[in-house]
Design an enzyme around this catalytic site. Structure first.
Site, mmCIF file in Angstrom:
data_model
loop_
_atom_site.group_PDB
_atom_site.id
_atom_site.type_symbol
_atom_site.label_atom_id
_atom_site.label_comp_id
_atom_site.label_asym_id
_atom_site.label_seq_id
_atom_site.Cartn_x
_atom_site.Cartn_y
_atom_site.Cartn_z
ATOM 1 N N HIS A 36 37.833 -14.359 42.338
ATOM 2 C CA HIS A 36 36.976 -14.407 43.522
ATOM 3 C C HIS A 36 36.863 -15.845 44.033
ATOM 4 O O HIS A 36 37.237 -16.791 43.333
ATOM 5 C CB HIS A 36 35.576 -13.846 43.207
HETATM 6 P P1 TYD Z 1 31.476 -11.242 36.796
HETATM 7 O O1 TYD Z 1 31.205 -11.643 38.219
HETATM 8 O O2 TYD Z 1 32.269 -10.014 36.561
HETATM 9 O O3 TYD Z 1 32.148 -12.445 36.038
HETATM 10 P P2 TYD Z 1 33.570 -13.172 36.342
HETATM 11 O O4 TYD Z 1 33.567 -13.575 37.768
HETATM 12 O O5 TYD Z 1 33.572 -14.324 35.412
HETATM 13 O O6 TYD Z 1 34.664 -12.202 36.013
HETATM 14 O O7 TYD Z 1 30.075 -11.128 36.068
HETATM 15 C C1 TYD Z 1 29.872 -10.309 34.934
HETATM 16 C C2 TYD Z 1 28.477 -9.706 34.997
HETATM 17 O O8 TYD Z 1 27.469 -10.701 34.876
HETATM 18 C C3 TYD Z 1 28.194 -8.980 36.298
HETATM 19 O O9 TYD Z 1 27.506 -7.782 35.968
HETATM 20 C C4 TYD Z 1 27.267 -9.892 37.048
HETATM 21 C C5 TYD Z 1 26.555 -10.648 35.958
HETATM 22 N N1 TYD Z 1 26.179 -12.023 36.326
HETATM 23 C C6 TYD Z 1 24.845 -12.330 36.473
HETATM 24 O O10 TYD Z 1 23.953 -11.488 36.338
HETATM 25 N N2 TYD Z 1 24.504 -13.624 36.779
HETATM 26 C C7 TYD Z 1 25.447 -14.586 36.940
HETATM 27 O O11 TYD Z 1 25.086 -15.762 37.205
HETATM 28 C C8 TYD Z 1 26.827 -14.250 36.793
HETATM 29 C C9 TYD Z 1 27.905 -15.287 36.974
HETATM 30 C C10 TYD Z 1 27.152 -12.955 36.483
#
Ligand code: TYD
Length: 134
Positions: free
Chosen positions: A49
């Site tokens: 992303h």
């Molecule tokens: P995700 O966006 O899938 O992580 P990445 O971009 O590293 O693959 O995030 C994983 C999970 O964590 C998703 O359910 C959202 C949650 N999350 C939060 O609650 N707060 C945050 O600051 C972040 C980065 C993720």
């Protein structure tokens, strides 16, 4: 592409090493959020992303991993394996994280609270976004 790595000052002595990070000093923004990834499975690739506004500093405080940065025109692979080194990632950069060592802890300092509306998760939408804001 210019990769912005920041080498932090190490406050080391005979007891060991210590790194201190303060907003607008070592970190060029207001730190509103900190999160970290650990126990990342072998072969896992995450991220995929960009953001509309969010700025981040990525620090692999233990172990190692690789970050793929993509500005829509160029791609760069940045290895992170030093607890005293931060990688600045601007909002408009597509990022993927991979090649985590089993002991890797990747800590992220973020300029904004978590907001799903700030994410650009579709690669074609990302290309459209960077072309529009170029
Ligand atoms: P995700 O966006 O899938 O992580 P990445 O971009 O590293 O693959 O995030 C994983 C999970 O964590 C998703 O359910 C959202 C949650 N999350 C939060 O609650 N707060 C945050 O600051 C972040 C980065 C993720």
């Amino acid at each position: 592409m210019e990769v912005k790595k920041i080498t932090f000052q190490i406050h080391g002595d005979d007891r060991g090493q210590l790194i201190a990070l303060e907003e607008f000093k070592e970190v060029p923004f207001d730190i509103k959020r900190v999160y970290y990834m650990y126990d990342t499975g072998e072969g896992v690739r995450r991220g995929f992303h960009a953001h509309k506004c969010l700025e981040q500093i990525l620090i692999c405080i233990h172990g190692s991993c690789k970050i793929l940065l993509d500005n829509g025109t160029e791609k760069e692979i940045v290895p992170l394996d030093k607890p005293y080194e931060g990688l600045y990632v601007s909002n408009d950069m597509w990022r993927e994280m991979y090649d985590f060592s089993p002991d890797a802890v990747l800590m992220v300092l973020a300029s904004e609270l978590y907001d799903e509306a700030d994410y650009i998760r579709d690669y074609d939408a990302f290309l459209e976004y960077v072309n529009k804001h170029a």
